[in-house]
Scaffold this motif. Structure first.
Motif, PDB file in Angstrom:
ATOM      1  N   LEU A  21      -0.543  -8.561   0.076  1.00 31.24           N
ATOM      2  CA  LEU A  21      -2.266  -8.989  -0.141  1.00 31.24           C
ATOM      3  C   LEU A  21      -1.518 -10.184   0.340  1.00 31.24           C
ATOM      4  O   LEU A  21      -0.994 -11.109  -0.238  1.00 31.24           O
ATOM      5  CB  LEU A  21      -2.679  -8.998  -1.345  1.00 31.24           C
ATOM      6  CG  LEU A  21      -4.247  -9.443  -1.608  1.00 31.24           C
ATOM      7  CD1 LEU A  21      -4.606  -8.610  -0.886  1.00 31.24           C
ATOM      8  CD2 LEU A  21      -4.354  -9.746  -2.707  1.00 31.24           C
ATOM      9  N   THR A 161      -4.438  -4.270   7.829  1.00 29.64           N
ATOM     10  CA  THR A 161      -5.720  -3.682   7.025  1.00 29.64           C
ATOM     11  C   THR A 161      -5.695  -4.941   6.912  1.00 29.64           C
ATOM     12  O   THR A 161      -5.715  -5.934   6.223  1.00 29.64           O
ATOM     13  CB  THR A 161      -5.501  -2.654   5.912  1.00 29.64           C
ATOM     14  OG1 THR A 161      -4.569  -2.190   6.070  1.00 29.64           O
ATOM     15  CG2 THR A 161      -7.108  -2.912   6.046  1.00 29.64           C
ATOM     16  N   VAL A 163      -9.014  -6.590   6.595  1.00 32.92           N
ATOM     17  CA  VAL A 163     -10.374  -7.072   5.680  1.00 32.92           C
ATOM     18  C   VAL A 163     -11.631  -8.353   5.660  1.00 32.92           C
ATOM     19  O   VAL A 163     -10.753  -9.652   5.161  1.00 32.92           O
ATOM     20  CB  VAL A 163     -10.177  -6.934   3.796  1.00 32.92           C
ATOM     21  CG1 VAL A 163     -11.375  -6.311   3.472  1.00 32.92           C
ATOM     22  CG2 VAL A 163      -9.373  -5.487   4.111  1.00 32.92           C
ATOM     23  N   SER A 265     -10.360  -5.628  -0.894  1.00 37.37           N
ATOM     24  CA  SER A 265      -9.271  -6.076  -1.012  1.00 37.37           C
ATOM     25  C   SER A 265      -8.539  -4.173  -1.986  1.00 37.37           C
ATOM     26  O   SER A 265      -7.525  -4.008  -1.536  1.00 37.37           O
ATOM     27  CB  SER A 265      -8.299  -6.931  -0.185  1.00 37.37           C
ATOM     28  OG  SER A 265      -8.560  -7.415   0.995  1.00 37.37           O
ATOM     29  N   GLU A 268      -8.991  -1.485  -1.725  1.00 38.45           N
ATOM     30  CA  GLU A 268      -8.250  -0.819  -0.487  1.00 38.45           C
ATOM     31  C   GLU A 268      -6.469  -0.521  -0.829  1.00 38.45           C
ATOM     32  O   GLU A 268      -5.751   0.490  -0.383  1.00 38.45           O
ATOM     33  CB  GLU A 268      -8.374  -1.744   0.506  1.00 38.45           C
ATOM     34  CG  GLU A 268     -10.157  -1.353   2.080  1.00 38.45           C
ATOM     35  CD  GLU A 268     -10.254  -0.482   2.025  1.00 38.45           C
ATOM     36  OE1 GLU A 268      -8.787   0.451   2.820  1.00 38.45           O
ATOM     37  OE2 GLU A 268     -11.267  -0.318   2.448  1.00 38.45           O
ATOM     38  N   ARG A 269      -6.043  -1.988  -1.045  1.00 39.86           N
ATOM     39  CA  ARG A 269      -5.008  -1.550  -1.619  1.00 39.86           C
ATOM     40  C   ARG A 269      -4.025  -0.401  -2.890  1.00 39.86           C
ATOM     41  O   ARG A 269      -3.365  -0.268  -2.234  1.00 39.86           O
ATOM     42  CB  ARG A 269      -4.424  -3.108  -2.652  1.00 39.86           C
ATOM     43  CG  ARG A 269      -4.237  -4.391  -1.780  1.00 39.86           C
ATOM     44  CD  ARG A 269      -4.152  -5.610  -3.032  1.00 39.86           C
ATOM     45  NE  ARG A 269      -3.011  -5.427  -3.226  1.00 39.86           N
ATOM     46  CZ  ARG A 269      -1.908  -6.186  -4.617  1.00 39.86           C
ATOM     47  NH1 ARG A 269      -3.541  -7.072  -5.351  1.00 39.86           N
ATOM     48  NH2 ARG A 269      -1.376  -6.273  -4.694  1.00 39.86           N
ATOM     49  N   MET A 277      -2.025  -5.853   3.121  1.00 36.77           N
ATOM     50  CA  MET A 277      -3.819  -6.378   2.934  1.00 36.77           C
ATOM     51  C   MET A 277      -4.724  -7.854   4.055  1.00 36.77           C
ATOM     52  O   MET A 277      -3.884  -8.374   3.029  1.00 36.77           O
ATOM     53  CB  MET A 277      -4.806  -6.460   1.964  1.00 36.77           C
ATOM     54  CG  MET A 277      -4.203  -4.315   1.564  1.00 36.77           C
ATOM     55  SD  MET A 277      -5.795  -3.082   2.492  1.00 36.77           S
ATOM     56  CE  MET A 277      -4.699  -2.317   2.482  1.00 36.77           C
TER      57      MET A 277
END
Length: 347
Positions: A21, A161, A163, A265, A268-269, A277
């Motif tokens: 992240l 990804t 976001v 996020s 999504e993780r 992310m």
């Protein structure tokens, strides 16, 4: 060393909050869009130093364009919303920009339409003015190439990804476009407020407020919808919870769109092990102290929140909905209009 303050605040800080992240934290992200657009217009001869650049803004883009004009010796005229506060008004005045405020309105669409109509009048009265068309011209994508290149260097080989708020597409859309062109494995997740027309949720309304900057009740024609894999619609209340949690968890003091991106996020993780992310924090939290942060003790815990997973934008419901845009339709994607103004793209 930076040659101008605008160059400095256009650079994001990359902050790793967890192994998978990363927060891309800007002080004023739209400065990146404005600088890139003005540089390209100067380089192609469409404008010259001393010309007047004009656009409509509810706040942050006004500062971004004023700084870009200050950086490159241009004049700046802003047709502003009543949401332009005194702090920003004084900054614009000292930077040499002129601000023309529209009459007060409780109707966001009416306010935006009035501002755009006034820009049209100004262009008829002053044919030498250049309209920046922040909502419609793909030229605003250009400034994010360097941001994508830096991210590519700092996060090698990892599937990513991205976001963040959709807005005009010039941040999230541009980052994904440039990174994919570099051969990166990139998924793109966009954040929208309820009531935004961009991905078809104009039939909904957030009783608290529409989160300015990431969506609108008017069409943004430079959004490339086909770039997005998933779309989250997040209410003010849930974005507020995300912004408070982001500050509490990481020390990052950022705005409502950052809070919504942080919330999305986290969800999504759990669904994408092995991907990093990268969520966008486009501005600081100072504008939202009274509206969002003052009530921090009353916001829900993020662990208690989950979205409604829906099959299309016509089924979104408050306070949080998500759809797999990439697999949802080609029909929705077919409504996309390619942005104009950037080499390699056509209208």
């Amino acid at each position: 060393m930076h040659e101008h303050y605008a160059d400095a605040i256009a650079e994001p800080d990359h902050i790793r909050l967890a192994p998978d992240l990363v927060c891309m934290r800007f002080e004023v992200m739209k400065v990146r869009s404005a600088l890139g657009a003005v540089r390209h217009l100067l380089a192609t001869g469409r404008i010259r130093p001393g010309d007047t650049l004009v656009d409509s803004s509810s706040g942050i883009y006004a500062l971004a364009l004023a700084l870009a004009c200050h950086r490159y010796g241009m004049r700046c005229h802003i047709v502003g919303s009543t949401t332009v506060d005194e702090t920003l008004r004084i900054q614009l005045e000292i930077l040499g920009a002129t601000l023309e405020r529209m009459p007060p309105s409780t109707d966001l669409m009416l306010d935006q339409n009035r501002r755009v109509e006034r820009v049209g009048q100004l262009l008829l009265e002053n044919p030498g003015y250049h309209w920046m068309r922040q909502y419609h011209d793909g030229i605003h994508y250009a400034g994010y190439r360097e941001v994508a290149e830096r991210l590519d260097r700092e996060l090698p080989l990892e599937p990513l990804t991205i976001v963040g708020g959709v807005g005009t597409g010039a941040s999230t859309g541009a980052l994904a476009e440039y990174l994919r062109a570099m051969g990166r494995d990139v998924r793109l997740v966009g954040i929208q407020p309820f009531g935004s027309v961009t991905f078809g949720a104009e039939h909904t309304a957030d009783p608290d407020m529409i989160i300015a900057g990431i969506g609108s009740s008017i069409e943004f024609r430079n959004v490339r919808r086909e770039l997005y894999d998933r779309v989250h619609w997040v209410s003010f209340r849930y974005a507020q919870a995300g912004a408070v949690a982001l500050l509490r968890d990481s020390g990052i003091f950022a705005g409502l769109s950052a809070g919504a991106a942080y919330l999305a996020s986290q969800w999504e993780r759990d669904r994408a092990p092995g991907r990093t992310m990268v969520f966008l924090a486009p501005d600081t939290g100072h504008r939202y102290v009274s509206a969002a942060f003052a009530a921090h003790s009353d916001v829900p815990d993020l662990a208690e929140l989950s979205p409604h997973e829906v099959s299309g934008s016509d089924k979104v419901v408050l306070p949080w909905s998500v759809t797999d845009w990439a697999t949802d339709l080609p029909t929705q994607r077919g409504a996309s209009r390619l942005p104009v103004g950037v080499p390699g793209w056509s209208s």
